[in-house]
Design an enzyme around this catalytic site. Structure first.
Site, PDB file in Angstrom:
ATOM      1  N   ASP A  80      37.734  40.270  29.465  1.00 17.85           N
ATOM      2  CA  ASP A  80      37.559  40.187  30.919  1.00 17.85           C
ATOM      3  C   ASP A  80      36.107  40.512  31.232  1.00 17.85           C
ATOM      4  O   ASP A  80      35.412  41.120  30.412  1.00 17.85           O
ATOM      5  CB  ASP A  80      38.508  41.175  31.630  1.00 17.85           C
ATOM      6  N   SER A  81      35.665  40.140  32.421  1.00 12.41           N
ATOM      7  CA  SER A  81      34.285  40.436  32.783  1.00 12.41           C
ATOM      8  C   SER A  81      34.067  41.929  33.009  1.00 12.41           C
ATOM      9  O   SER A  81      32.976  42.449  32.762  1.00 12.41           O
ATOM     10  CB  SER A  81      33.900  39.673  34.055  1.00 12.41           C
ATOM     11  N   GLY A 104      33.559  35.053  38.503  1.00 16.29           N
ATOM     12  CA  GLY A 104      34.111  34.163  39.525  1.00 16.29           C
ATOM     13  C   GLY A 104      33.118  33.170  40.116  1.00 16.29           C
ATOM     14  O   GLY A 104      33.424  31.976  40.218  1.00 16.29           O
ATOM     15  N   CYS A 122      42.603  37.929  32.960  1.00 15.50           N
ATOM     16  CA  CYS A 122      41.646  37.593  34.011  1.00 15.50           C
ATOM     17  C   CYS A 122      41.996  36.203  34.512  1.00 15.50           C
ATOM     18  O   CYS A 122      42.097  35.262  33.708  1.00 15.50           O
ATOM     19  CB  CYS A 122      40.227  37.623  33.437  1.00 15.50           C
ATOM     20  N   THR A 170      40.194  34.141  36.404  1.00 16.29           N
ATOM     21  CA  THR A 170      39.072  33.215  36.238  1.00 16.29           C
ATOM     22  C   THR A 170      38.989  32.716  34.801  1.00 16.29           C
ATOM     23  O   THR A 170      38.847  31.519  34.545  1.00 16.29           O
ATOM     24  CB  THR A 170      37.753  33.894  36.635  1.00 16.29           C
ATOM     25  N   CYS A 178      44.195  39.116  41.346  1.00 19.00           N
ATOM     26  CA  CYS A 178      43.049  39.472  40.509  1.00 19.00           C
ATOM     27  C   CYS A 178      43.489  40.660  39.668  1.00 19.00           C
ATOM     28  O   CYS A 178      44.092  41.611  40.201  1.00 19.00           O
ATOM     29  CB  CYS A 178      41.837  39.832  41.358  1.00 19.00           C
ATOM     30  N   THR A 179      43.186  40.627  38.387  1.00 19.46           N
ATOM     31  CA  THR A 179      43.699  41.673  37.501  1.00 19.46           C
ATOM     32  C   THR A 179      43.043  43.033  37.724  1.00 19.46           C
ATOM     33  O   THR A 179      43.531  44.042  37.214  1.00 19.46           O
ATOM     34  CB  THR A 179      43.517  41.252  36.030  1.00 19.46           C
ATOM     35  N   HIS A 180      41.955  43.081  38.485  1.00 19.86           N
ATOM     36  CA  HIS A 180      41.372  44.371  38.857  1.00 19.86           C
ATOM     37  C   HIS A 180      42.261  45.131  39.853  1.00 19.86           C
ATOM     38  O   HIS A 180      42.281  46.368  39.851  1.00 19.86           O
ATOM     39  CB  HIS A 180      40.008  44.171  39.533  1.00 19.86           C
TER      40      HIS A 180
END
Length: 252
Positions: free
Chosen positions: A7-8, A40, A70, A72, A177-179
């Site tokens: 993930d970012s 994104g 993620c 994206t 969003c996974t955050h």
């Protein structure tokens, strides 16, 4: 028994934490990309190349299963990663939980980044799975970035704006969003009582373990290894603001 998560930023934490809870002996390789974050707004090919390179790095570190926790990354790079690693390495993507939400709620808001909210991908998911439910996208401007920084004040402000933009009759909110599960308590506090939240992290972790079990590998030791933009590193101090980050060893 190594599972790599890519993930970012901190969006990999909820799924990784579920893996740790469900199967403590699994070794985890956590790959974030602070040099390239956020993903994104970037061009799709740039993101695909970035994620594929992280997948190659996962293989170099012995990963037997690769997870893209993620949205994206899953939208832009999932098939690229599968083509790169071949059929012998399972690759698990992430899909927002629109289908289960629309199955039990009449009015659903999909909270996601601005890029995901405007994407054809999310529009297609809504068209495919909304059924009779009213499903709308709500862009949570700045929320993922605030979470990555560990800035809970800015996160609460973004959550409040998203709550104001959600339909008054909303019955369910999809965390697209996974955050966002990292601030689930703040999201619950901002929404009317009784609104249900839908998150895919546990389902992605369970699917990962099913794919891992099919490989019949010996158990691991529960080691957590962190790579930051391909370099050996540690979880950022901002991860320690969140329970999943602390579970995985983040220090303030």
């Amino acid at each position: 028994m190594i599972v790599a998560l890519i993930d970012s930023g901190l969006g990999l934490l909820p799924t990784a934490a579920w893996l740790r809870k469900l199967r403590p002996e699994v070794d985890l390789l956590l790959q974030s990309d602070p040099d390239g974050a956020p993903w994104g707004p970037k061009p799709e090919q740039w993101v695909a190349d970035r994620v594929v390179e992280a997948a190659r790095n996962s293989l170099r570190h012995g990963a037997q299963v690769i997870v893209l926790p993620c949205n994206t990354a899953s939208v832009t790079a999932l098939e690229h990663v599968r083509a790169e690693v071949g059929p012998g390495v399972p690759v698990v993507g992430t899909v927002p939980a629109i289908k289960p939400a629309a199955a039990v709620c009449n009015s659903v808001a999909v909270w996601a980044t601005a890029a995901t909210t405007a994407s054809k991908y999310q529009a297609n998911l809504i068209a495919q799975f909304a059924g009779d439910a009213k499903v709308v996208g709500v862009a949570c401007h700045g929320l993922a970035d605030a979470i990555d920084r560990g800035d809970l004040t800015a996160a609460k402000e973004s959550i409040a704006r998203a709550a104001e933009q959600s339909p008054a009759d909303v019955e369910g909110v999809v965390l697209g969003c996974t955050h966002y599960p990292l601030v689930i308590d703040e999201i619950i506090a901002a929404l009317p009582p009784g609104v249900r939240l839908f998150d895919s992290a546990q389902a992605v972790a369970a699917q990962t373990l099913r794919r891992l079990d099919a490989l019949n590998l010996p158990p691991g030791t529960g080691e957590v290894t962190v790579l930051t933009s391909g370099r050996p590193g540690t979880l950022p101090s901002s991860a320690a603001h969140f329970e999943p980050g602390r579970l995985l060893g983040a220090k303030p």
